[in-house]
Design an enzyme around this catalytic site. Structure first.
Site, mmCIF file in Angstrom:
data_model
loop_
_atom_site.group_PDB
_atom_site.id
_atom_site.type_symbol
_atom_site.label_atom_id
_atom_site.label_comp_id
_atom_site.label_asym_id
_atom_site.label_seq_id
_atom_site.Cartn_x
_atom_site.Cartn_y
_atom_site.Cartn_z
ATOM 1 N N ASN A 30 -24.479 -5.452 -6.400
ATOM 2 C CA ASN A 30 -24.612 -4.374 -5.415
ATOM 3 C C ASN A 30 -25.882 -3.569 -5.644
ATOM 4 O O ASN A 30 -26.577 -3.192 -4.701
ATOM 5 C CB ASN A 30 -23.386 -3.445 -5.463
ATOM 6 C CG ASN A 30 -22.253 -3.984 -4.607
ATOM 7 O OD1 ASN A 30 -22.414 -5.002 -3.939
ATOM 8 N ND2 ASN A 30 -21.117 -3.330 -4.630
ATOM 9 N N CYS A 68 -19.624 1.220 -0.943
ATOM 10 C CA CYS A 68 -19.884 0.626 -2.266
ATOM 11 C C CYS A 68 -21.223 0.958 -2.903
ATOM 12 O O CYS A 68 -21.267 1.332 -4.073
ATOM 13 C CB CYS A 68 -19.749 -0.889 -2.164
ATOM 14 S SG CYS A 68 -18.092 -1.407 -1.720
ATOM 15 N N LEU A 123 -21.262 -5.065 -10.242
ATOM 16 C CA LEU A 123 -22.000 -3.802 -10.125
ATOM 17 C C LEU A 123 -23.489 -4.087 -9.930
ATOM 18 O O LEU A 123 -24.165 -3.463 -9.097
ATOM 19 C CB LEU A 123 -21.803 -3.034 -11.433
ATOM 20 C CG LEU A 123 -21.649 -1.530 -11.395
ATOM 21 C CD1 LEU A 123 -20.510 -1.120 -10.505
ATOM 22 C CD2 LEU A 123 -21.406 -0.996 -12.823
ATOM 23 N N GLU A 125 -14.899 -8.988 -5.768
ATOM 24 C CA GLU A 125 -15.062 -9.488 -4.406
ATOM 25 C C GLU A 125 -16.483 -9.214 -3.918
ATOM 26 O O GLU A 125 -16.984 -8.116 -4.052
ATOM 27 C CB GLU A 125 -14.034 -8.811 -3.487
ATOM 28 C CG GLU A 125 -14.045 -9.352 -2.082
ATOM 29 C CD GLU A 125 -14.049 -10.866 -2.061
ATOM 30 O OE1 GLU A 125 -13.105 -11.473 -2.583
ATOM 31 O OE2 GLU A 125 -15.013 -11.456 -1.542
ATOM 32 N N GLY A 177 -25.425 2.376 3.776
ATOM 33 C CA GLY A 177 -24.211 3.184 3.777
ATOM 34 C C GLY A 177 -23.097 2.307 3.233
ATOM 35 O O GLY A 177 -23.350 1.376 2.472
ATOM 36 N N ASP A 233 0.854 -1.193 0.000
ATOM 37 C CA ASP A 233 0.000 0.000 0.000
ATOM 38 C C ASP A 233 0.886 1.238 0.000
ATOM 39 O O ASP A 233 2.015 1.207 0.501
ATOM 40 C CB ASP A 233 -0.906 -0.003 1.241
ATOM 41 C CG ASP A 233 -2.189 0.798 1.046
ATOM 42 O OD1 ASP A 233 -3.264 0.197 0.971
ATOM 43 O OD2 ASP A 233 -2.099 2.047 0.970
HETATM 44 N N1 LIG Z 1 -15.377 -2.484 1.301
HETATM 45 C C1 LIG Z 1 -16.171 -3.446 0.827
HETATM 46 O O1 LIG Z 1 -17.039 -3.960 1.523
HETATM 47 C C2 LIG Z 1 -15.993 -3.946 -0.584
HETATM 48 C C3 LIG Z 1 -16.564 -5.173 -0.942
HETATM 49 C C4 LIG Z 1 -16.383 -5.628 -2.238
HETATM 50 C C5 LIG Z 1 -15.664 -4.869 -3.153
HETATM 51 N N2 LIG Z 1 -15.147 -3.663 -2.788
HETATM 52 C C6 LIG Z 1 -14.363 -2.912 -3.778
HETATM 53 O O2 LIG Z 1 -12.981 -3.180 -3.514
HETATM 54 C C7 LIG Z 1 -12.189 -2.016 -3.797
HETATM 55 C C8 LIG Z 1 -11.367 -1.628 -2.573
HETATM 56 O O3 LIG Z 1 -12.277 -1.289 -1.522
HETATM 57 P P1 LIG Z 1 -11.785 -1.078 -0.026
HETATM 58 O O4 LIG Z 1 -13.008 -0.904 0.785
HETATM 59 O O5 LIG Z 1 -10.800 -2.155 0.328
HETATM 60 O O6 LIG Z 1 -10.994 0.321 -0.170
HETATM 61 P P2 LIG Z 1 -10.019 0.977 0.911
HETATM 62 O O7 LIG Z 1 -10.076 2.430 0.667
HETATM 63 O O8 LIG Z 1 -10.292 0.428 2.267
HETATM 64 O O9 LIG Z 1 -8.565 0.418 0.486
HETATM 65 C C9 LIG Z 1 -7.919 0.756 -0.689
HETATM 66 C C10 LIG Z 1 -6.426 0.870 -0.403
HETATM 67 O O10 LIG Z 1 -5.751 1.041 -1.642
HETATM 68 C C11 LIG Z 1 -4.622 1.867 -1.387
HETATM 69 N N3 LIG Z 1 -4.118 2.426 -2.644
HETATM 70 C C12 LIG Z 1 -4.696 3.318 -3.477
HETATM 71 N N4 LIG Z 1 -3.911 3.546 -4.537
HETATM 72 C C13 LIG Z 1 -2.802 2.795 -4.394
HETATM 73 C C14 LIG Z 1 -1.632 2.606 -5.167
HETATM 74 N N5 LIG Z 1 -1.430 3.239 -6.331
HETATM 75 N N6 LIG Z 1 -0.691 1.744 -4.706
HETATM 76 C C15 LIG Z 1 -0.863 1.098 -3.522
HETATM 77 N N7 LIG Z 1 -1.961 1.238 -2.754
HETATM 78 C C16 LIG Z 1 -2.930 2.067 -3.178
HETATM 79 C C17 LIG Z 1 -5.143 2.913 -0.437
HETATM 80 O O11 LIG Z 1 -4.085 3.556 0.253
HETATM 81 C C18 LIG Z 1 -6.041 2.072 0.464
HETATM 82 O O12 LIG Z 1 -5.363 1.619 1.625
HETATM 83 C C19 LIG Z 1 -13.170 -0.950 -4.275
HETATM 84 O O13 LIG Z 1 -13.228 -1.007 -5.681
HETATM 85 C C20 LIG Z 1 -14.494 -1.405 -3.695
HETATM 86 O O14 LIG Z 1 -15.588 -0.974 -4.453
HETATM 87 C C21 LIG Z 1 -15.267 -3.199 -1.505
#
Ligand SMILES: NC(=O)c1ccc[n+]([C@@H]2O[C@H](COP(=O)([O-])OP(=O)(O)OC[C@H]3O[C@@H](n4cnc5c(N)ncnc54)[C@H](O)[C@@H]3O)[C@@H](O)[C@H]2O)c1
Length: 463
Positions: free
Chosen positions: A226, A278, A223, A167, A275, A35
């Site tokens: 969700n 996503c 998509l 995911e 909320g 990260d």
């Molecule tokens: N949160 C959920 O419940 C969930 C469930 C399914 C899918 N998703 C999808 O998964 C994806 C990630 O969601 P999340 O909730 O984990 O996001 P998040 O914001 O918690 O985590 C994303 C991480 O990516 C890092 N990041 C961004 N750009 C980067 C780069 N260039 N190099 C290295 N690290 C980088 C950020 O610093 C951050 O820590 C999104 O597309 C979201 O829609 C989320």
């Protein structure tokens, strides 16, 4: 193709738990989550498991078991991409805040940055897997960036396969969802790459749960999943208002409707609206894509799901003010729960943010209590940059007793377990009278609360 080294870009709510479960079930694979945020990585590496950046039941045990063995967290992105046979892209995909498509389209800058860094540092053949939720056809962009880097690279022998593997975990139950998924969806064209990914999951998931398709269908399916889930929440929330007006009981209606096998019982709990990071952004994106293709009726249909969500929150604020004799100015309200749902510390798009801001604007003082959300996070979420007075009109409570002391009302916003059996005998004594409870999650035992003098308003029931 046997995978030995995995790198996951993005140590967030998806990257962290997902890679932990892969590491636990594939001891022969080295998994590293990288990260750009050094603080997040330091917290993932902290010996004190209470400091993990994400709260999910069961996550700390897996981290304790695998970290330092085959699960690693690092900021050294180039190095771990170099040694990876497979790279997951798990970065955030927020809604654009400016420029074309602002407020609706997904900002793909983090995905693009990840693709460029993979293009630069990857070695030999690398499978690149989209884990983030992405607009349909994003894989094309990733491919183009990667392919551009393979020109004139005879000495390095760089090549890529791109897969989509969205995911479906839900925060609060992420570990269970990852260990027992309903399905694993993989989209792609390269059979060898698909098989390599299927083999990883087959360490703990039945092969008949793995569904493979083309890239675009895989991207769009996430998509739409969700959108359908959010639509159910908006549907039941419209009915909660109808029940309050007619005297029908929302929980009984939801139960009766959900007993129909064709409908099913999940996601039929009325509440303060959805909320999380996503649902809103993914539906906004669906609206944007539909408009882009000239499908205006489709766009309008999905926009309504978002509109109902905002309406539910707005009407709750109005109901609170109306019930408390038309004004909450200088009244104190205990806020129970700030996370967008139980069992997570995530506050992104939490209904609590809108509702608390509105209550503060109406002049109330808030005592905010959440078992897992920090005071610093709440402060960030409630920051009124142009009104310092409002920034000081709330305090963080460390316990339920603290939150209830001298308040006129309690407002339940998150369905945490400890709010499901509140001791009204003691808590009501701490409050000013008349004392209200506003239950947006339908978890309060109305008769018991009334027995101790509480005036109760509950979603789907009213007063
Ligand atoms: N949160 C959920 O419940 C969930 C469930 C399914 C899918 N998703 C999808 O998964 C994806 C990630 O969601 P999340 O909730 O984990 O996001 P998040 O914001 O918690 O985590 C994303 C991480 O990516 C890092 N990041 C961004 N750009 C980067 C780069 N260039 N190099 C290295 N690290 C980088 C950020 O610093 C951050 O820590 C999104 O597309 C979201 O829609 C989320």
């Amino acid at each position: 193709m046997k995978i030995k080294n995995i790198c996951c870009i993005g140590a967030g709510y998806v990257g962290g738990p997902t890679m932990a479960v892969i590491a636990k079930n594939c001891p022969e694979i080295q998994v590293t989550v990288v990260d750009i945020n050094p603080e997040r990585i330091a917290n993932w590496n902290d010996e004190n498991l209470l400091k993990l950046p994400i709260y999910e039941p069961g996550l700390d045990k897996i981290i304790a078991q695998c970290r330092g063995k085959n699960l690693h967290f690092s900021t050294d992105i180039p190095n771990f991409i170099k040694s990876a046979d497979l790279v997951f892209i798990s970065v955030n995909t927020p809604t654009k805040t400016s420029g074309i498509g602002a407020g609706q389209a997904i900002d793909l800058k983090y995905v693009e940055e990840s693709s460029r860094i993979i293009a630069k540092y990857a070695n030999g053949h690398t499978i690149v897997v989209e884990k983030s939720t992405l607009p349909v056809k994003t894989a094309q962009t990733i491919k183009e960036i990667l392919d551009a880097s393979t020109m004139n690279n005879e000495e390095e022998n760089k090549s890529f396969s791109v897969l989509s593997n969205p995911e479906f975990l839900a925060e609060g139950t992420a570990i269970n969802d990852l260990v027992n998924p309903d399905r694993i969806l993989i989209g792609g064209e390269d059979t060898q790459a698909i098989n390599a990914l299927v083999e990883i999951y087959s360490n703990w998931v039945d092969k008949d749960k793995v569904f493979t398709t083309d890239l675009w269908s895989s991207e769009l399916s996430k998509l739409i999943s969700n959108a359908f889930l959010a639509q159910r929440i908006s549907s039941i929330n419209t009915i909660s208002a109808l029940c309050e007006s007619t005297g029908a009981k929302i929980n009984d209606v939801a139960l009766a409707v959900g007993m129909d096998k064709r409908i099913g019982s999940s996601f039929l709990n009325s509440g303060p609206g959805f909320g999380g990071s996503c649902f809103k952004k993914d539906i906004s994106n669906l609206v944007y894509i539909s408009n882009h293709y000239g499908l205006f009726e489709v766009a309008n249909y999905w926009q309504k799901v978002l509109d109902i969500n905002s309406w539910q929150q707005k009407r709750f604020v109005e109901l609170i003010v109306k019930n408390m004799f038309g004004t909450i100015s200088s009244k104190k309200i205990a806020i129970l729960g700030f996370a967008f749902k139980a069992n997570t510390n995530d506050t992104r798009e939490s209904p609590a943010i809108y509702i608390c801001r509105k209550l503060l604007e109406e002049g109330a003082f808030l005592n905010i209590y959440d078992p897992k959300v920090s005071s610093a996070q709440i402060s960030k979420d409630l920051n009124f940059s142009n009104n310092q007075m409002l920034n000081h009109n709330w305090s963080f409570s460390n316990s339920l007793d603290d939150a209830f002391r001298n308040v006129d009302a309690a407002l339940i916003l998150t369905e945490w377990n400890e709010f499901q059996s509140l001791e009204w005998r003691n808590l009501s004594k701490l409050m000013r009278k008349p004392a209200w409870v506003f239950d947006t999650r339908s978890i309060v035992n109305i008769e018991e609360a009334q027995q101790y003098g509480m005036k109760v308003w509950q979603v789907g029931y009213g007063n």
